[in-house]
Design a protein around this motif. Structure first.
Motif, PDB file in Angstrom:
ATOM      1  N   UNK A   1       0.813  -1.426   0.082  1.00 27.91           N
ATOM      2  CA  UNK A   1       0.118  -0.074  -0.020  1.00 27.91           C
ATOM      3  C   UNK A   1       0.810   1.259  -0.012  1.00 27.91           C
ATOM      4  N   UNK A   2       0.690   2.307  -0.921  1.00 29.26           N
ATOM      5  CA  UNK A   2       1.227   3.536  -0.997  1.00 29.26           C
ATOM      6  C   UNK A   2       1.193   4.117   0.502  1.00 29.26           C
ATOM      7  N   UNK A   3       2.467   4.975   0.829  1.00 32.85           N
ATOM      8  CA  UNK A   3       2.334   5.575   1.894  1.00 32.85           C
ATOM      9  C   UNK A   3       1.498   6.811   1.883  1.00 32.85           C
ATOM     10  N   UNK A   4       1.005   7.341   3.043  1.00 35.74           N
ATOM     11  CA  UNK A   4       0.167   8.545   3.073  1.00 35.74           C
ATOM     12  C   UNK A   4       0.641   9.757   2.354  1.00 35.74           C
ATOM     13  N   UNK A   5       2.029   9.872   2.207  1.00 39.52           N
ATOM     14  CA  UNK A   5       2.679  10.906   1.246  1.00 39.52           C
ATOM     15  C   UNK A   5       2.218  10.890  -0.112  1.00 39.52           C
ATOM     16  N   UNK A   6       2.122   9.757  -0.640  1.00 44.78           N
ATOM     17  CA  UNK A   6       1.550   9.510  -1.953  1.00 44.78           C
ATOM     18  C   UNK A   6       0.204   9.935  -2.119  1.00 44.78           C
ATOM     19  N   UNK A   7      -0.486   9.613  -1.254  1.00 44.42           N
ATOM     20  CA  UNK A   7      -1.934  10.207  -1.283  1.00 44.42           C
ATOM     21  C   UNK A   7      -2.136  11.588  -1.079  1.00 44.42           C
ATOM     22  N   UNK A   8      -1.138  12.183  -0.394  1.00 41.18           N
ATOM     23  CA  UNK A   8      -1.285  13.581  -0.215  1.00 41.18           C
ATOM     24  C   UNK A   8      -0.676  14.719  -1.543  1.00 41.18           C
ATOM     25  N   UNK A   9      -0.208  13.827  -2.399  1.00 44.04           N
ATOM     26  CA  UNK A   9       0.264  14.528  -3.679  1.00 44.04           C
ATOM     27  C   UNK A   9      -0.695  15.270  -4.351  1.00 44.04           C
ATOM     28  N   UNK A  10      -0.168  16.439  -5.035  1.00 42.43           N
ATOM     29  CA  UNK A  10      -1.306  17.364  -5.767  1.00 42.43           C
ATOM     30  C   UNK A  10      -1.855  16.483  -6.707  1.00 42.43           C
ATOM     31  N   UNK A  11      -3.358  16.375  -6.872  1.00 42.91           N
ATOM     32  CA  UNK A  11      -4.066  15.696  -7.986  1.00 42.91           C
ATOM     33  C   UNK A  11      -3.443  15.442  -9.425  1.00 42.91           C
ATOM     34  N   UNK A  12      -2.768  16.468  -9.849  1.00 41.01           N
ATOM     35  CA  UNK A  12      -2.053  16.287 -11.109  1.00 41.01           C
ATOM     36  C   UNK A  12      -0.893  15.460 -10.891  1.00 41.01           C
ATOM     37  N   UNK A  13      -0.170  15.732  -9.950  1.00 41.36           N
ATOM     38  CA  UNK A  13       1.182  14.875  -9.967  1.00 41.36           C
ATOM     39  C   UNK A  13       0.861  13.054  -9.544  1.00 41.36           C
ATOM     40  N   UNK A  14      -0.360  13.267  -8.912  1.00 35.26           N
ATOM     41  CA  UNK A  14      -0.822  11.765  -8.677  1.00 35.26           C
ATOM     42  C   UNK A  14      -1.200  11.312  -9.588  1.00 35.26           C
ATOM     43  N   UNK A  15      -2.063  11.874 -10.736  1.00 37.02           N
ATOM     44  CA  UNK A  15      -2.523  11.563 -11.963  1.00 37.02           C
ATOM     45  C   UNK A  15      -1.413  11.104 -12.923  1.00 37.02           C
ATOM     46  N   UNK A  16      -0.535  11.742 -12.762  1.00 36.44           N
ATOM     47  CA  UNK A  16       0.634  11.388 -13.646  1.00 36.44           C
ATOM     48  C   UNK A  16       1.448  10.079 -13.315  1.00 36.44           C
ATOM     49  N   UNK A  17       1.545  10.092 -11.984  1.00 36.19           N
ATOM     50  CA  UNK A  17       2.061   8.790 -11.310  1.00 36.19           C
ATOM     51  C   UNK A  17       1.423   7.719 -11.882  1.00 36.19           C
ATOM     52  N   UNK A  18      -0.165   7.844 -11.631  1.00 33.62           N
ATOM     53  CA  UNK A  18      -1.135   6.578 -11.867  1.00 33.62           C
ATOM     54  C   UNK A  18      -0.920   6.414 -13.401  1.00 33.62           C
ATOM     55  N   UNK A  19      -0.757   7.258 -14.326  1.00 36.71           N
ATOM     56  CA  UNK A  19      -0.859   7.074 -15.700  1.00 36.71           C
ATOM     57  C   UNK A  19       0.369   6.283 -16.157  1.00 36.71           C
ATOM     58  N   UNK A  20       1.757   6.711 -15.565  1.00 34.61           N
ATOM     59  CA  UNK A  20       3.018   6.211 -15.861  1.00 34.61           C
ATOM     60  C   UNK A  20       3.007   4.710 -15.406  1.00 34.61           C
ATOM     61  N   UNK A  21       2.500   4.665 -13.962  1.00 34.48           N
ATOM     62  CA  UNK A  21       2.656   3.150 -13.479  1.00 34.48           C
ATOM     63  C   UNK A  21       1.653   2.187 -14.690  1.00 34.48           C
ATOM     64  N   UNK A  22       0.504   2.816 -14.822  1.00 38.61           N
ATOM     65  CA  UNK A  22      -0.280   1.956 -15.617  1.00 38.61           C
ATOM     66  C   UNK A  22       0.164   1.562 -16.981  1.00 38.61           C
ATOM     67  N   UNK A  23       0.803   2.748 -17.656  1.00 36.40           N
ATOM     68  CA  UNK A  23       1.585   2.420 -19.183  1.00 36.40           C
ATOM     69  C   UNK A  23       2.592   1.200 -18.766  1.00 36.40           C
ATOM     70  N   UNK A  24       3.332   1.279 -17.830  1.00 36.37           N
ATOM     71  CA  UNK A  24       4.498   0.540 -17.508  1.00 36.37           C
ATOM     72  C   UNK A  24       4.071  -0.731 -17.356  1.00 36.37           C
ATOM     73  N   UNK A  25       3.197  -0.764 -16.212  1.00 36.20           N
ATOM     74  CA  UNK A  25       2.760  -2.420 -15.782  1.00 36.20           C
ATOM     75  C   UNK A  25       1.941  -2.967 -16.757  1.00 36.20           C
TER      76      UNK A  25
END
Length: 198
Positions: A1-25
Motif C-alpha cells: 500500500x502506498x504511503x500517506x505521502x503518495x495520497x497527499x500528492x497534488x492531484x495532477x502529480x498523482x494522476x501523472x504517477x497513476x498514468x505512468x504506472x499503468x503504462x509501464x505495468x
C-alpha cells in the motif's frame, strides 16, 4: 500500500504517477520492470519513489487494485443502467470493452487486470447488511427475481459476478475474439446460470 505521502500528492502529480504506472505495468511482466523506468518517466527522484512505495511490487499491487476498483465500478454502472435486465447490462459492458482502442486507459486497465491472478485472491471486505451499497444491490437482485437470501449471499454473488465478467474478458483478450464471439460465449455462461445444464 502506498504511503500517506503518495495520497497527499497534488492531484495532477498523482494522476501523472497513476498514468505512468499503468503504462509501464499493463504490457510487461513486473519481473522485467525496473524502478529506473518509473523514475525517468515520472521525472521524480529514486528517493521520492521509495517515499511513495515500499518497492516495485507495492507500486504494481497499487496499480492493479486501483484498476480493478474502476473496472468493478464500471460494471456496476452498466448493470444499474437497466435495473430490470441484469445480464443485458453486463453484455453492454462487455461490448463497450470489446470496442475500446488498445491505447485507451480503460483498455490498459482491463489488460492489466486480466493478466493477473491477484483479483481472484482479493480479500473480501465484509459489509453490514444495513449499508446502502448492500441495500441497493439486494434491491437490484430482487428486481431481477434472483433468489438471494441475505447480505452475505448478496455480497458473495457480487464477487461471483465480477469474476464471471473478468473471466469473459480474459478469454476475449487471450483468444483475440471479436465482439460477437465474446457475447456468444458470455450468453452460454448466463444460460447455464439461469437455466442450468440439465
Amino acid at each position: 500500500m502506498p504511503s500517506p505521502t503518495f495520497f497527499h500528492l497534488k492531484p495532477e502529480k498523482r494522476k501523472k504517477m497513476d498514468t505512468v504506472l499503468l503504462d509501464i505495468f499493463y504490457n510487461q511482466p513486473v519481473s522485467q520492470i525496473k524502478v529506473s523506468q518509473i523514475v525517468e518517466a515520472t521525472e521524480i527522484s529514486r528517493g521520492a519513489f521509495y517515499k511513495y512505495f515500499l518497492d516495485l511490487e507495492d507500486a504494481y499491487l497499487y496499480t492493479v487494485r486501483e484498476s480493478a476498483k474502476q473496472i468493478h465500478g464500471d460494471i456496476l454502472t452498466f448493470i444499474y443502467k437497466d435495473q430490470s435486465d441484469f445480464f443485458a447490462g453486463i453484455e453492454r459492458y462487455l461490448e463497450w470493452c470489446s470496442e475500446l482502442d488498445t491505447n485507451d486507459e480503460n483498455w490498459k486497465k482491463l489488460k492489466l487486470c486480466t493478466q493477473t491472478n491477484l483479483l481472484s485472491n482479493t480479500k473480501r471486505e465484509p459489509l453490514p447488511e444495513e449499508s446502502s451499497m448492500i441495500k441497493q444491490w439486494k434491491a437490484l437482485l430482487a428486481q431481477n427475481q434472483f433468489n438471494i437470501s441475505d447480505a452475505d449471499e448478496a455480497l458473495s454473488f457480487l464477487y461471483f459476478i465480477m469474476a464471471l465478467v473478468m473471466d469473459a474478458l480474459t478469454d476475449f483478450i487471450v483468444n483475440q475474439w471479436t465482439t460477437a464471439e465474446l457475447l456468444k460465449d458470455f450468453r452460454f455462461r448466463t444460460k447455464w446460470l439461469l437455466q442450468g445444464i440439465r
